[in-house]
Design a protein around this motif. Structure first.
Motif, short mmCIF file in Angstrom:
data_model
loop_
_atom_site.label_atom_id
_atom_site.label_comp_id
_atom_site.label_asym_id
_atom_site.label_seq_id
_atom_site.Cartn_x
_atom_site.Cartn_y
_atom_site.Cartn_z
N ALA A 29 -0.67 -4.92 2.13
CA ALA A 29 -0.83 -4.25 3.42
C ALA A 29 -1.90 -3.17 3.35
O ALA A 29 -2.58 -2.90 4.35
CB ALA A 29 0.50 -3.64 3.86
N HIS A 30 -2.06 -2.54 2.21
CA HIS A 30 -3.00 -1.42 2.09
C HIS A 30 -4.45 -1.90 2.14
O HIS A 30 -5.34 -1.11 2.48
CB HIS A 30 -2.73 -0.66 0.79
N ASP A 31 -4.70 -3.16 1.82
CA ASP A 31 -6.06 -3.69 1.86
C ASP A 31 -6.31 -4.63 3.04
O ASP A 31 -7.44 -4.72 3.53
CB ASP A 31 -6.37 -4.44 0.56
N LEU A 32 -5.28 -5.32 3.48
CA LEU A 32 -5.47 -6.35 4.50
C LEU A 32 -4.96 -5.96 5.88
O LEU A 32 -5.36 -6.58 6.87
CB LEU A 32 -4.79 -7.65 4.05
N ILE A 33 -4.10 -4.95 5.96
CA ILE A 33 -3.51 -4.59 7.26
C ILE A 33 -3.81 -3.16 7.66
O ILE A 33 -4.20 -2.90 8.80
CB ILE A 33 -1.98 -4.81 7.26
N SER A 34 -3.60 -2.20 6.76
CA SER A 34 -3.76 -0.79 7.12
C SER A 34 -5.13 -0.53 7.73
O SER A 34 -6.15 -0.92 7.15
CB SER A 34 -3.58 0.10 5.88
N PRO A 35 -5.18 0.11 8.89
CA PRO A 35 -6.48 0.35 9.53
C PRO A 35 -7.32 1.35 8.74
O PRO A 35 -6.80 2.33 8.20
CB PRO A 35 -6.10 0.92 10.90
N ARG A 36 -8.60 1.07 8.64
CA ARG A 36 -9.55 1.99 8.04
C ARG A 36 -10.75 2.09 8.96
O ARG A 36 -10.93 1.26 9.84
CB ARG A 36 -9.98 1.49 6.65
N ARG A 37 -11.56 3.10 8.75
CA ARG A 37 -12.70 3.31 9.61
C ARG A 37 -13.56 2.05 9.69
O ARG A 37 -13.98 1.51 8.66
CB ARG A 37 -13.53 4.48 9.09
#
Length: 402
Positions: free
Chosen positions: A327-335
């Motif tokens: 989730a931290h690489d594929l789901i969590s939104p980033r800028r």
């Protein structure tokens, strides 16, 4: 570059990656296995049943099973007792050893042998800060163990951002870590999902599902760490616009908690809305991912969660807990990165219910999340793995020496 790869046994997710690496003209790959556990039928304790994988595990790359003492189909910390790798590394003229995992003695012995022979050593593992509970004593023991392990490893292959952070926290220098993301065979899963889309209505009929009710999907082992019960409780408590759409929850998988979950559904009088479909093999899963409006993985201590990759390859929105490393690489939104789903605090059933209501209440948003999920996972692929491996080996793009 003559590269030896050491892993406990043939793994269904790794086999197509090894075949892809074997296609590199300047990498001569040989995989060495300790156990034959996954060949043919074997009992998977997580699923609580016998499993036979429906994907070829040994095609497309050179491989050998190491000689051993004891039953070759065993797999434990000390079983089977494999030997002979140092001799094969020397006689085969190998230049590098890539080891998957470090928890078993034969991992360490292999790194010691490679170091004695002057080989470049690479280590890949799934560990993260959230992948297991670690008390103070365990943390001290781990720090001591890695103080001894670090001199045996030249480069580390990070499967994702949390794994990279794990290596950094153990004192590994940034320049010794190379990204080799945890990926599935995207092309295969996308092709199977595309074929499933063409017969979606027929598949619904085969499952006995009404045509107008959206599907929430869980596909994993029914064991405590996966927290399928959290999803069930969140689903049973849905309200508002989401409940008005009368969604269905499909639970694909098996395990020790199945009877408990079935009893809870019966107690709630929800048999018409929750279906238990049992274990399904890899080739069957894309049809379920494609059918779903949203896929949910509520696990705790999840080192990665490749089912997230699989669901995203079907263009399906994903809800996952914050203890699912993927989730931290594929789901969590980033800028600058579009939304692909929702991440909620593990164990927070109210938050999970809110995430479900948010996605189910707006079918157009769910579809947009799915499209963005497909775009995101399409770049998280075997080509990125090959590029990372080549960089760790000191090779330039496509066989050009760096």
């Amino acid at each position: 570059m003559r590269l030896a790869y050491l892993v406990t046994h043939p793994i269904q997710y790794q086999a197509p990656l090894l075949a892809r690496i074997a296609c590199e003209p300047d990498i001569e790959l040989t995989a060495f296995f300790a156990s034959e556990l996954s060949l043919g039928a074997f009992r998977d304790p997580g699923f609580g049943r016998e499993v036979t994988w429906d994907v070829p595990l040994l095609e497309g790359y050179r491989h050998e099973f190491l000689p051993c003492l004891g039953e070759r189909r065993d797999l434990g910390i000390l079983r089977p007792w494999s030997h002979g790798l140092a001799r094969r590394l020397r006689r085969g003229g190998f230049q590098a050893l890539w080891v998957h995992g470090y928890a078993r003695p034969f991992h360490v012995w292999s790194l010691l042998a490679a170091r004695a022979l002057g080989l470049t050593t690479l280590l890949r593992d799934e560990a993260t800060a959230i992948s297991t509970r670690r008390g103070g004593a365990k943390r001290l023991l781990r720090a001591g163990f890695f103080a001894g392990l670090r001199p045996l490893v030249d480069r580390y292959l990070a499967i994702g951002s949390l794994n990279r952070a794990y290596w950094r926290a153990l004192g590994v220098a940034e320049e010794r870590i190379f990204d080799m993301p945890y990926a599935v065979d995207n092309a295969r899963f996308q092709a199977l999902a595309g074929a499933a889309a063409a017969r979606r209505d027929a598949f619904r009929q085969e499952l006995g599902l009404p045509p107008d009710r959206p599907v929430v999907l869980y596909a994993s082992k029914l064991m405590a760490r996966k927290r399928a019960g959290d999803l069930l409780e969140a689903f049973l408590g849905l309200g508002g616009a989401a409940a008005a759409r009368r969604p269905l929850l499909l639970i694909v998988g098996d395990g020790e908690l199945r009877a408990t979950l079935e009893a809870r559904v019966a107690e709630a009088g929800a048999a018409g809305s929750v279906r238990f479909l049992g274990f399904r093999n890899q080739a069957e899963l894309p049809a379920f991912y494609e059918l779903a409006e949203v896929f949910v993985l509520p696990s705790e201590h999840e080192p990665w969660g490749l089912v997230v990759n699989e669901a995203m390859n079907a263009g399906t929105a994903v809800i996952a807990s914050d203890q699912v490393a993927a989730a931290h690489d594929l789901i969590s939104p980033r800028r600058g990165r579009p939304e692909t789903g929702v991440v909620f605090p593990v164990g927070d059933i109210a938050a999970l219910r809110g995430a479900l209501e948010q996605v189910l209440a707006d079918p157009e948003r769910a579809a947009a999340l799915g499209r963005q999920a497909l775009a995101r996972v399409s770049a998280w692929d075997f080509e990125a793995d090959v590029a990372g491996l080549r960089a760790a080996l000191g090779l330039g793009p496509r066989g050009e020496a760096s």
